[in-house]
Enzyme design. Structure first.
Site, PDB file in Angstrom:
ATOM      1  CG  ASP A 214       3.372   5.843  -5.204  1.00 52.41           C
ATOM      2  OD1 ASP A 214       3.913   5.122  -4.360  1.00 52.41           O
ATOM      3  OD2 ASP A 214       3.545   7.078  -5.265  1.00 52.41           O
ATOM      4  CD  GLU A 263     -10.864  -1.435 -22.861  1.00 52.71           C
ATOM      5  OE1 GLU A 263      -9.859  -1.362 -23.614  1.00 52.71           O
ATOM      6  OE2 GLU A 263     -11.482  -0.444 -22.433  1.00 52.71           O
TER       7      GLU A 263
HETATM    8  C1  GLC Z   1       4.660   5.755  -1.862  1.00 51.66           C
HETATM    9  C2  GLC Z   1       5.945   5.032  -2.145  1.00 51.66           C
HETATM   10  C3  GLC Z   1       7.059   5.806  -1.514  1.00 51.66           C
HETATM   11  C4  GLC Z   1       7.102   7.178  -2.135  1.00 51.66           C
HETATM   12  C5  GLC Z   1       5.759   7.874  -2.006  1.00 51.66           C
HETATM   13  C6  GLC Z   1       5.663   9.068  -2.903  1.00 51.66           C
HETATM   14  O1  GLC Z   1       4.380   5.788  -0.513  1.00 51.66           O
HETATM   15  O2  GLC Z   1       5.879   3.719  -1.700  1.00 51.66           O
HETATM   16  O3  GLC Z   1       8.295   5.174  -1.642  1.00 51.66           O
HETATM   17  O4  GLC Z   1       8.083   7.962  -1.517  1.00 51.66           O
HETATM   18  O5  GLC Z   1       4.709   7.033  -2.399  1.00 51.66           O
HETATM   19  O6  GLC Z   1       5.570   8.662  -4.237  1.00 51.66           O
END
Ligand code: GLC
Ligand code: MG
Length: 559
Positions: A214, A263
């Site tokens: 993310d 790993e």
């Molecule tokens: C990314 C995710 C989104 C979230 C953001 C903060 O963009 O896809 O859904 O709100 O990160 O974590």
């Protein structure tokens, strides 16, 4: 560069089709109106019938759910809303039995404000080791009453929130690129780095096949946290010109993580554990840096997702994207929909300019033409699934689900809606629970009929039981596209462009040892004559003269 990492030209992920499940909206087993892990496990056969290689699960970790789980309070446990660790293990076992790999979401840019580390940070003194795991700063202005810099949260409003000292007086500020309940970690802190190594290992040891990372372009911020440029143009300026995005130091993190997943490689087995970046980075060359041989395996191509529905724009976007990843020896990673953007069956219904839109759509916006949207979406998917590289599908797109564009304000849950004062209605419209059966409560989503967001009526007609075995249905189209893609190994092919006129996108994909497949999309009003050959699949029916209609894609083996 790590010499030991050879480009894995045959590895599974280089042409994998990976299906995104948004756990709260896929299948609810216990009737509370929120999807859960046992629900997912019991529906995995849908993915086998569809013909995908892997499933990516959005976060199911312990979380107060202020950002639907992208606010993690415990990185090593399952939120009771979704089940238990035992449910997770059962899910992975079942998926592996069925030949599906499992990718989980990792949220390293920020935690939840409920994370024990952040609670400890709030309780500790400025300058303490507890605070050093996050980004705390004194405010500007005479009494520190102004935020430390001008950064704005991605969800609207300032990216800083001021704390209150134990005696009630105003204290330091902390940074959150998203909601104020999502404090950003300080990635220069070795403790943070080590914690995420442990988290990776925790899930690798549980048998996951990879991680979707993310906000992968946000972990490191420019030194000194300088103000963001005022005249920055999001659409064209390189992302890295902003002080919070795409800083060179993020690449060190991914080299480190790549060594960890390596790993877990098993000699002689096609069992790479993979890392895929969510990095909203332009230009293509900057994005390609994330997939250099010793970094991540894949990085979503959001430039492609936002490309207007015209033959020129499409050809240009595909060409540039393929060149950029080829230059670093990586495959391209295509995507048209996910849980953050309006579904492409709706997005593509808007005029060309608005097709680039990734903001939410609400009842006060012009409403889309659903027939046009679905027709274009089917044509667009038939382009995407022919392209060399890997592709991601978002749950429900195989049913042709549209965005829910008329959700009432009181139903909205995305923090974006509140933080922008309703100016951006947010992302709930693409997160509505999916249908399974037209005639069951909540269209089969939950046994009780509960559903955390209301489902539009049309979802009933699009339920799998209405499409299964129905010639021409979107579900059968996706199945055919995926089976045909696999048969001709299109994901491993080479692309060559053809010129069939102004309004036509045309290319051939050829994989050594297989017949080549020609892909033709008609964007114009006039029907297009097809070359001689065997038609493998068409995104909509051809006309009575066997010609290709507007917004239709066909796959042909020329001959
Ligand atoms: C990314 C995710 C989104 C979230 C953001 C903060 O963009 O896809 O859904 O709100 O990160 O974590
Ligand atoms: Mg449930």
């Amino acid at each position: 560069m790590v010499d030991s990492i050879e480009p894995q030209t045959e590895a599974w992920w280089r042409d994998a089709v990976i299906y995104q499940v948004y756990p709260r909206s896929w299948a609810d087993s216990d009737g509370d109106g929120i999807g859960d892990l046992p629900g997912i496990t019991s529906h995995l056969d849908h993915l086998v019938d569809l013909g995908v290689d892997a499933v990516w699960l959005s976060p199911f970790y312990t979380s107060p759910q202020n950002d639907a789980g992208y606010d993690v309070a415990d990185y090593r446990d399952v939120d009771p809303l979704f089940g238990t660790l035992a449910d997770f293990d059962a899910l992975v076992d079942r998926a592996h039995e069925l030949g599906l790999r499992v990718i989980v979401d990792l949220v390293p840019n920020h935690s939840s404000s409920e994370h024990p580390w952040f609670r400890a940070a709030l309780a500790a003194e400025p300058g303490s080791p507890e605070r050093a795991r996050y980004i705390f700063r004194d405010g500007r202005g005479e009494n520190g009453e102004l935020p430390p810099n001008n950064w704005q949260s991605n969800f609207g409003g300032p990216a800083w929130t001021r704390t209150t000292n134990p005696d009630g007086s105003p204290g330091q500020w902390y940074l959150h690129l998203f909601d104020e309940t999502q404090p950003d970690f300080d990635w220069t802190n070795p403790e943070v780095q080590e914690e995420f190594r442990r988290i990776l290992r925790f899930w690798l040891d549980r048998g996951v096949d990879g991680f979707r990372i993310d906000v992968a372009h946000g972990l490191h911020k420019a030194e000194g946290l300088p103000d963001a440029p005022e005249d920055y143009d999001l659409a064209v300026d390189p992302t890295g010109l902003q002080p919070m995005w795409d800083k060179p130091a993020v690449h060190e993190v991914y080299r480190d993580w790549r060594r960890i997943v390596e790993e877990y490689r098993v000699e002689g087995e096609d069992a790479d554990r993979i890392l895929v970046a969510e990095a909203w980075v332009i230009p293509d060359e900057a994005l390609a840096k994330y997939v250099r041989p010793d970094e991540l395996h894949q990085s979503f191509n959001f430039g492609y997702l936002m490309t207007p529905w015209t033959p020129h724009a499409q050809r240009d976007a595909i060409t540039r994207a393929l060149a950029a990843t080829a230059a670093v020896g990586a495959p391209q990673t295509w995507v048209l929909s996910n849980h953050d953007v309006p579904r492409h069956a709706t997005r593509l219904a808007y005029d060309i300019d608005r097709a680039t839109r990734v903001r939410g759509i609400g009842p006060d916006d012009p409403q889309p033409d659903p027939v046009l949207g679905l027709r274009r979406a089917r044509a667009a998917t038939a382009v995407m699934l022919a392209l060399p590289g890997s592709a991601y599908l978002y749950q429900g797109e195989e049913l042709g689900l549209p965005e829910h564009t008329t959700l009432p304000p009181e139903a909205r849950q995305d923090p974006t809606f509140v933080r922008t004062g309703g100016e951006d209605v947010g992302r709930d419209g693409c997160r509505v629970p999916v249908p399974w059966h037209a005639d069951k409560p909540a269209f089969g989503f939950s046994p009780t009929g509960r559903s955390w967001l209301p489902q539009p009526e049309v979802y009933g007609d699009l339920a799998p039981n209405r499409q299964d075995g129905v010639a021409g249905s979107t579900l059968e189209l996706y199945r055919t596209l995926l089976a045909t893609r696999r048969h001709y190994r299109l994901g491993r092919g080479e692309l060559t462009w053809h010129d069939l006129g102004e309004d036509v996108l045309a290319f051939t994909v050829a994989c050594p040892g297989h017949r080549r497949v020609q892909v033709i999309t008609n964007f114009g009003a006039e029907p297009v004559e097809l070359p001689h050959g065997q038609i493998l699949v068409a995104s909509d029916a051809l006309d009575e003269h066997h010609r290709l209609g507007t917004d239709t894609t066909v796959w042909v083996v020329p001959g």
